[in-house]
Design a protein around this motif. Structure first.
Motif, PDB file in Angstrom:
ATOM      1  N   LEU A   1       0.861  -1.183   0.000  1.00 33.82           N
ATOM      2  CA  LEU A   1       0.000   0.000   0.000  1.00 33.82           C
ATOM      3  C   LEU A   1       0.896   1.231   0.000  1.00 33.82           C
ATOM      4  O   LEU A   1       1.690   1.426   0.910  1.00 33.82           O
ATOM      5  CB  LEU A   1      -0.912  -0.021   1.221  1.00 33.82           C
ATOM      6  N   MET A   2       0.747   2.074  -1.035  1.00 32.94           N
ATOM      7  CA  MET A   2       1.685   3.171  -1.248  1.00 32.94           C
ATOM      8  C   MET A   2       1.108   4.531  -0.876  1.00 32.94           C
ATOM      9  O   MET A   2       1.783   5.360  -0.262  1.00 32.94           O
ATOM     10  CB  MET A   2       2.122   3.183  -2.713  1.00 32.94           C
ATOM     11  N   THR A   3      -0.143   4.792  -1.255  1.00 34.24           N
ATOM     12  CA  THR A   3      -0.701   6.115  -1.019  1.00 34.24           C
ATOM     13  C   THR A   3      -2.224   6.045  -1.066  1.00 34.24           C
ATOM     14  O   THR A   3      -2.800   5.099  -1.606  1.00 34.24           O
ATOM     15  CB  THR A   3      -0.188   7.136  -2.061  1.00 34.24           C
ATOM     16  N   ARG A   4      -2.862   7.069  -0.494  1.00 39.26           N
ATOM     17  CA  ARG A   4      -4.327   7.188  -0.509  1.00 39.26           C
ATOM     18  C   ARG A   4      -4.641   8.644  -0.860  1.00 39.26           C
ATOM     19  O   ARG A   4      -4.640   9.520   0.001  1.00 39.26           O
ATOM     20  CB  ARG A   4      -4.900   6.779   0.847  1.00 39.26           C
ATOM     21  N   PRO A   5      -4.886   8.922  -2.133  1.00 41.87           N
ATOM     22  CA  PRO A   5      -4.857  10.306  -2.641  1.00 41.87           C
ATOM     23  C   PRO A   5      -5.999  11.206  -2.187  1.00 41.87           C
ATOM     24  O   PRO A   5      -5.799  12.423  -2.079  1.00 41.87           O
ATOM     25  CB  PRO A   5      -4.882  10.118  -4.162  1.00 41.87           C
TER      26      PRO A   5
ATOM     27  N   ASP B   1      -7.367  12.683   0.313  1.00 42.90           N
ATOM     28  CA  ASP B   1      -7.029  12.844   1.723  1.00 42.90           C
ATOM     29  C   ASP B   1      -7.407  14.197   2.302  1.00 42.90           C
ATOM     30  O   ASP B   1      -6.937  14.572   3.366  1.00 42.90           O
ATOM     31  CB  ASP B   1      -5.532  12.594   1.924  1.00 42.90           C
ATOM     32  N   ARG B   2      -8.262  14.932   1.599  1.00 41.71           N
ATOM     33  CA  ARG B   2      -8.718  16.222   2.131  1.00 41.71           C
ATOM     34  C   ARG B   2     -10.168  16.448   1.714  1.00 41.71           C
ATOM     35  O   ARG B   2     -10.650  15.875   0.727  1.00 41.71           O
ATOM     36  CB  ARG B   2      -7.818  17.363   1.665  1.00 41.71           C
ATOM     37  N   LEU B   3     -10.845  17.291   2.474  1.00 42.63           N
ATOM     38  CA  LEU B   3     -12.279  17.471   2.274  1.00 42.63           C
ATOM     39  C   LEU B   3     -12.630  18.048   0.906  1.00 42.63           C
ATOM     40  O   LEU B   3     -13.703  17.767   0.370  1.00 42.63           O
ATOM     41  CB  LEU B   3     -12.845  18.383   3.372  1.00 42.63           C
ATOM     42  N   SER B   4     -11.747  18.835   0.321  1.00 47.54           N
ATOM     43  CA  SER B   4     -12.067  19.399  -0.990  1.00 47.54           C
ATOM     44  C   SER B   4     -12.125  18.310  -2.060  1.00 47.54           C
ATOM     45  O   SER B   4     -12.799  18.481  -3.085  1.00 47.54           O
ATOM     46  CB  SER B   4     -11.034  20.464  -1.381  1.00 47.54           C
ATOM     47  N   LEU B   5     -11.434  17.193  -1.819  1.00 43.53           N
ATOM     48  CA  LEU B   5     -11.480  16.064  -2.743  1.00 43.53           C
ATOM     49  C   LEU B   5     -12.581  15.068  -2.388  1.00 43.53           C
ATOM     50  O   LEU B   5     -13.120  14.390  -3.263  1.00 43.53           O
ATOM     51  CB  LEU B   5     -10.132  15.337  -2.758  1.00 43.53           C
ATOM     52  N   LEU B   6     -12.905  14.977  -1.096  1.00 43.63           N
ATOM     53  CA  LEU B   6     -13.874  13.966  -0.675  1.00 43.63           C
ATOM     54  C   LEU B   6     -14.507  14.374   0.649  1.00 43.63           C
ATOM     55  O   LEU B   6     -13.863  14.317   1.690  1.00 43.63           O
ATOM     56  CB  LEU B   6     -13.168  12.606  -0.532  1.00 43.63           C
TER      57      LEU B   6
ATOM     58  N   GLY C   1       1.396  12.513  -5.334  1.00 48.30           N
ATOM     59  CA  GLY C   1       0.767  13.819  -5.246  1.00 48.30           C
ATOM     60  C   GLY C   1       1.789  14.947  -5.331  1.00 48.30           C
ATOM     61  O   GLY C   1       2.960  14.726  -5.631  1.00 48.30           O
ATOM     62  N   PRO C   2       1.315  16.176  -5.118  1.00 49.26           N
ATOM     63  CA  PRO C   2      -0.046  16.542  -4.689  1.00 49.26           C
ATOM     64  C   PRO C   2      -1.062  16.364  -5.813  1.00 49.26           C
ATOM     65  O   PRO C   2      -0.753  16.557  -6.987  1.00 49.26           O
ATOM     66  CB  PRO C   2       0.101  18.019  -4.308  1.00 49.26           C
ATOM     67  N   TRP C   3      -2.290  16.013  -5.410  1.00 51.60           N
ATOM     68  CA  TRP C   3      -3.385  15.835  -6.354  1.00 51.60           C
ATOM     69  C   TRP C   3      -4.185  17.137  -6.458  1.00 51.60           C
ATOM     70  O   TRP C   3      -4.401  17.835  -5.476  1.00 51.60           O
ATOM     71  CB  TRP C   3      -4.284  14.680  -5.920  1.00 51.60           C
ATOM     72  N   SER C   4      -4.594  17.442  -7.676  1.00 52.13           N
ATOM     73  CA  SER C   4      -5.263  18.719  -7.948  1.00 52.13           C
ATOM     74  C   SER C   4      -6.640  18.771  -7.314  1.00 52.13           C
ATOM     75  O   SER C   4      -7.217  17.756  -6.918  1.00 52.13           O
ATOM     76  CB  SER C   4      -5.398  18.901  -9.465  1.00 52.13           C
ATOM     77  N   GLU C   5      -7.177  19.983  -7.249  1.00 50.59           N
ATOM     78  CA  GLU C   5      -8.570  20.130  -6.857  1.00 50.59           C
ATOM     79  C   GLU C   5      -9.447  19.383  -7.868  1.00 50.59           C
ATOM     80  O   GLU C   5      -9.132  19.353  -9.063  1.00 50.59           O
ATOM     81  CB  GLU C   5      -8.954  21.597  -6.794  1.00 50.59           C
ATOM     82  N   PRO C   6     -10.537  18.778  -7.408  1.00 52.56           N
ATOM     83  CA  PRO C   6     -11.307  17.926  -8.313  1.00 52.56           C
ATOM     84  C   PRO C   6     -12.055  18.710  -9.384  1.00 52.56           C
ATOM     85  O   PRO C   6     -12.493  19.843  -9.162  1.00 52.56           O
ATOM     86  CB  PRO C   6     -12.295  17.228  -7.368  1.00 52.56           C
ATOM     87  N   ILE C   7     -12.194  18.102 -10.548  1.00 53.73           N
ATOM     88  CA  ILE C   7     -13.025  18.621 -11.626  1.00 53.73           C
ATOM     89  C   ILE C   7     -14.303  17.787 -11.649  1.00 53.73           C
ATOM     90  O   ILE C   7     -14.247  16.563 -11.771  1.00 53.73           O
ATOM     91  CB  ILE C   7     -12.304  18.517 -12.984  1.00 53.73           C
TER      92      ILE C   7
END
Length: 530
Positions: free
Chosen positions: A52-56, A58-63, A118-124
């Protein structure tokens, strides 16, 4: 001797695998439903060994899953790479029901990153027409999204087919016409679409038959991305249906990858039921099968047939093992262990701290274990049929509405909770709250008096079908609770309205709203020989 891969490769609740290769690295993204952070990404270099490497997400703006129903949240993510960016497409399901022709509010998003870490962008935002979104990067640079379409009208097929639409990264939205390119086969419940291109054909891989015992993988192809798509004459190309003796049941929901040496594999969902109960308390897992392209251009399993195999020939790649991660969370560090999860909400300072007391995790009590909003619960997947988990708690409840303890948890309707609280007559006590299909029971004849215990050690042992609790005041002499519980209860099959698996965790509740805290010195999880 040919090196073999032993299935499942991702044990415990890790369903709906989406695999991608980037040069010599392989990544699998899996569904996490209501558990936070969203989406698990495992990594391998040989398709044999995974970590297990990462869980992207990880913040409320994404989920943001506060209030999401049981088994809502992240369904069937798709991970892809276009040579420059990683793309993660996912659904956040806000409402759903097992009954056909009932609305499923599934909002689809995409986030991107230059690096898998990451960092992963704000979701579209993409659409809400159905779940299981997937992104395909064509050779001409165009990007296409497919997802199943939900139809709630009376007399209609609720799994109404696979929608196709172009995605524009520059415009940050779906553009152009939308078309239903595949209405499925007689197997029904058509979902989990993935597009691939080989030679002159576009190949559409879908899951059919429902995500339980009749699950299957269907292949169709067309020389035009808009269709029409012809179905594999030997459909389904993978299934466990009609053979309950197979170790790997529920085979379906697959994705395809090609190695750097030109070998092909599919990863797919599976389940390993407890027998004879036929209930999968570990949840839906991920396995892998070696495949090849037949002379007439269809995908086939190496070794023949269409049933999943427990042992599969490994690719011609150098072995690359990973150090086994520690099973003991002693909370001496401020970094959150990657195997630990919270329920619906992220860990924040209002209820969670690794710094308030050095060497401990402090949880402040919030809502009950029945809440879909704010729970102070930290848990990890059960990934073996035989395992042991243990914790040490310092907790001084002032009244019966304040509780803390060790829980075996499926969802808010099914859990077994060994908890510390306060009884007006006995003082500090231990008892068990057993929630079974939404009905709460207290199976002990009387609460156990632990008045004066400054530290309380709690342990749970899962031995295949049985769940057994014990407790101690010194971690040397243990007292076993006589009542034995059924592990099969913590399964999709028992719940009938779920898609997850059994978790073991630590938690605190304060139903008075005063946020009484408990300090946990450690939380261990060990897998026993199966």
């Amino acid at each position: 001797m040919t090196k073999m891969i032993k299935n499942p490769i991702l044990k415990g609740f890790n369903p709906d695998p989406s695999i991608v290769r980037v040069e010599e690295d392989y990544y699998i993204a899996t569904s996490t439903f209501e558990w936070f952070p969203g989406v698990q990404i495992h990594h391998s270099k040989d398709l044999v060994n995974w970590r297990l490497m990462t869980r992207p997400l990880d913040r409320l703006s994404l989920l943001d899953m506060k209030g999401n129903p049981n088994s809502g949240g992240v369904w069937a993510p798709c991970l892809s790479y276009d040579g420059d960016l990683f793309y993660l497409v996912y659904s956040d399901v806000k409402s759903w029901h097992h009954t056909s022709n009932v609305t499923k509010d599934s909002h689809n998003y995409v986030t991107t990153a230059k690096d898998i870490m990451g960092p992963w962008s704000e979701p579209i935002y993409l659409n809400s027409s159905g779940f299981d979104p997937s992104l395909f990067h064509d050779e001409d640079g165009k990007k296409w999204m497919v997802n199943m379409q939900n139809d709630i009208r009376k007399g209609k097929n609720p799994f109404a087919g696979i929608l196709l639409q172009e995605f524009s990264l520059t415009e940050k939205k779906l553009v152009g016409p939308v078309k239903n390119i595949f209405e499925g086969t007689e197997l029904g419940v058509t979902e989990a679409p993935h597009l691939y291109k080989r030679n002159d054909y576009y190949y559409l891989m879908t899951a059919e038959g429902g995500t339980s015992w009749e699950h299957a993988v269907t292949m169709a192809r067309s020389k035009n991305i808009w269709g029409p798509y012809e179905v594999d004459p030997q459909n389904p190309m993978l299934t466990s249906a009609n053979n309950p003796k197979l170790e790997l049941q529920k085979a379906g929901h697959a994705s395809l990858v090609e190695t750097q040496n030109g070998e092909f594999y599919i990863t797919h969902l599976c389940g390993r039921p407890l027998r004879p109960e036929m209930k999968c308390n570990l949840g839906r897992e991920t396995s892998i099968q070696k495949v090849y392209w037949s002379e007439d251009g269809w995908l086939r399993l190496v070794g023949g047939g269409n049933e999943p195999k427990v042992e599969v020939p490994a690719p011609d790649l150098p072995e690359h093992s990973f150090e086994r991660l520690r099973c003991k969370n002693d909370f001496d560090h401020t970094e959150f262990n990657i195997h630990l999860n919270t329920l619906r909400i992220p860990p924040d300072e209002s209820w969670f701290s690794l710094t308030d007391r050095r060497g401990h995790i402090r949880l402040r009590g919030q809502e009950s274990l029945s809440s879909l909003h704010r729970q102070s619960l930290v848990a990890r997947r059960q990934q073996a049929f035989r395992c042991e988990a243990e914790t040490c708690i310092e907790f001084e409840p002032e009244h019966f509405q304040q509780m803390a303890g060790l829980v075996c948890f499926y969802d808010t309707n099914d859990y077994i909770y060994l908890r510390i609280s306060r009884n007006e007559e006995l003082g500090k006590t231990l008892a068990i709250h057993h929630m079974n299909s939404g009905e709460l029971d207290e199976p002990l004849d009387e609460e156990i008096n632990i008045e004066g215990w400054s530290k309380v050690y709690l342990r749970v042992n899962v031995f295949n079908q049985s769940i057994e609790f014990s407790y101690s005041d010194d971690a040397v002499k243990w007292y076993k609770i006589d009542k034995v519980f059924e592990a099969a209860q913590l399964s999709d099959e028992h719940n009938k309205l779920g898609f997850t698996g059994s978790f073991i965790g630590i938690c605190v509740q304060d139903l008075s709203g005063m946020k009484k805290h408990a300090d946990f010195d450690y939380f261990t999880y060990f897998e026993l020989d199966e």
